[in-house]
Design an enzyme around this catalytic site. Structure first.
Site, short mmCIF file in Angstrom:
data_model
loop_
_atom_site.label_atom_id
_atom_site.label_comp_id
_atom_site.label_asym_id
_atom_site.label_seq_id
_atom_site.Cartn_x
_atom_site.Cartn_y
_atom_site.Cartn_z
N LYS A 133 39.45 58.05 32.49
CA LYS A 133 39.69 58.19 31.05
C LYS A 133 41.16 57.95 30.70
O LYS A 133 41.48 57.19 29.80
CB LYS A 133 39.28 59.60 30.55
CG LYS A 133 37.81 59.93 30.76
CD LYS A 133 37.46 61.31 30.22
CE LYS A 133 38.21 62.45 30.90
NZ LYS A 133 37.86 62.65 32.33
N ARG A 140 34.86 68.36 24.33
CA ARG A 140 34.36 68.66 25.66
C ARG A 140 33.21 69.64 25.63
O ARG A 140 32.71 70.02 26.69
CB ARG A 140 35.48 69.29 26.48
CG ARG A 140 35.99 68.39 27.59
CD ARG A 140 37.21 69.08 28.16
NE ARG A 140 37.42 68.76 29.53
CZ ARG A 140 38.32 67.85 29.94
NH1 ARG A 140 39.01 67.15 29.10
NH2 ARG A 140 38.49 67.66 31.22
N ARG A 161 44.78 61.14 44.21
CA ARG A 161 45.81 61.42 43.20
C ARG A 161 46.60 62.67 43.56
O ARG A 161 47.81 62.74 43.29
CB ARG A 161 45.16 61.59 41.81
CG ARG A 161 46.21 61.75 40.71
CD ARG A 161 45.59 61.79 39.32
NE ARG A 161 44.79 63.00 39.14
CZ ARG A 161 44.01 63.22 38.09
NH1 ARG A 161 43.92 62.31 37.13
NH2 ARG A 161 43.33 64.34 38.00
N ARG A 180 48.84 67.20 41.06
CA ARG A 180 48.29 68.02 39.98
C ARG A 180 47.67 69.28 40.55
O ARG A 180 46.90 69.21 41.52
CB ARG A 180 47.26 67.21 39.18
CG ARG A 180 47.64 67.04 37.72
CD ARG A 180 46.69 66.14 37.00
NE ARG A 180 45.45 66.80 36.64
CZ ARG A 180 44.54 66.30 35.83
NH1 ARG A 180 44.75 65.10 35.30
NH2 ARG A 180 43.45 66.95 35.55
N ARG A 202 35.47 71.47 38.24
CA ARG A 202 35.63 70.68 37.01
C ARG A 202 34.41 69.79 36.79
O ARG A 202 33.96 69.59 35.65
CB ARG A 202 36.90 69.82 37.09
CG ARG A 202 38.17 70.64 36.84
CD ARG A 202 39.38 70.05 37.51
NE ARG A 202 39.69 68.70 37.09
CZ ARG A 202 40.42 67.85 37.82
NH1 ARG A 202 40.91 68.22 38.99
NH2 ARG A 202 40.65 66.65 37.36
#
Ligand code: AP5
Ligand code: MG
Length: 190
Positions: free
Chosen positions: A14, A89, A128, A134, A145
């Site tokens: 996204k 969401r 990532r 992160r 998630r």
């Protein structure tokens, strides 16, 4: 005028695609996740509120998120359109976005669902983690998630489908190829 919502599981691309579409379409990309992370990094009150939720992969409470989005979409650069990455969401956020747009006298043009298999997205996010670090890119939080997405966010695709706004785009493949697919799918709306 281009007003688009980007849906899709964590790691679907996204954020990557929102930045590229924003360039191509000339409207700002608005990422609720990025706004939370900027506030956490800046030590603001909003950041302190959000951090407990984002670190665990839970949704930040609607009243906090909705107020933040309402204020961001009232800024001048969003008057001509926007790409929303990561909002709405859940069903309550869909209603809030409807109310925000109604206040501005505008409508959504499309809700794009970027699709990608679970194991592909987990692999992307674990990669990532090694690049960006992160806090929520650990395997247990990534899996949580994904569960939150399945339970709370995936159902809103059906709401947008009922309104004739849903467009599904395959998020697997080269980044540039996915952008081309998105632009082709959005041509009637954009
Ligand atoms: P958010 O920041 O929105 O995280 P997310 O939904 O988990 O999604 P990601 O950012 O992890 O993935 P993405 O789809 O953007 O993919 P990306 O382009 O980065 O939200 C974080 C948290 O904030 C939430 O958990 C929640 O706590 C809170 N929050 C946010 N919005 C909220 C809301 N509305 N309500 C309540 N709480 C909210 O790509 C992922 C990786 O894959 C990157 O490394 C990228 O380089 C790579 N990649 C991208 N495309 C490709 C490709 N085609 N091929 C190979 N690799 C690719
Ligand atoms: Mg993102």
């Amino acid at each position: 005028m281009t007003r688009i919502v980007l849906l899709g599981p964590p790691g679907a691309g996204k954020g990557t695609q929102a930045a590229r579409l924003a360039d191509a379409l000339g409207v700002p990309a608005v990422s609720t996740g990025d706004i939370f992370r900027a506030n956490i990094a800046g030590g603001t009150e909003l950041g302190r509120t959000a951090q407990g939720y984002t670190s665990r992969g839970e949704l930040v409470p609607d009243e906090v998120t909705n107020a933040m989005v309402a204020s961001r979409l009232a800024e001048a650069d969003a008057a001509a359109g926007f790409l929303l990455d990561g909002y709405p969401r859940n069903v309550a956020q869909v209603s809030e976005l409807d109310a925000i747009l109604a206040r501005h006298g505008v409508r959504l043009d499309a809700a794009v669902e970027l699709t990608a298999d679970t194991e592909v997205v987990v692999g992307r996010l674990l990669h990532r983690a090694t690049v960006e670090g992160r806090e929520d890119d650990t395997e247990p939080v990534i899996r949580h998630r994904l569960e939150v997405y399945r339970e709370q966010t995936a159902p809103i695709a059906a709401l947008y489908a009922e309104r004739g706004l849903l467009v599904r785009v395959d998020g697997i493949g080269e980044v540039a190829d996915v952008t081309e697919r998105l632009l082709t799918a959005l041509r009637p709306a954009a």
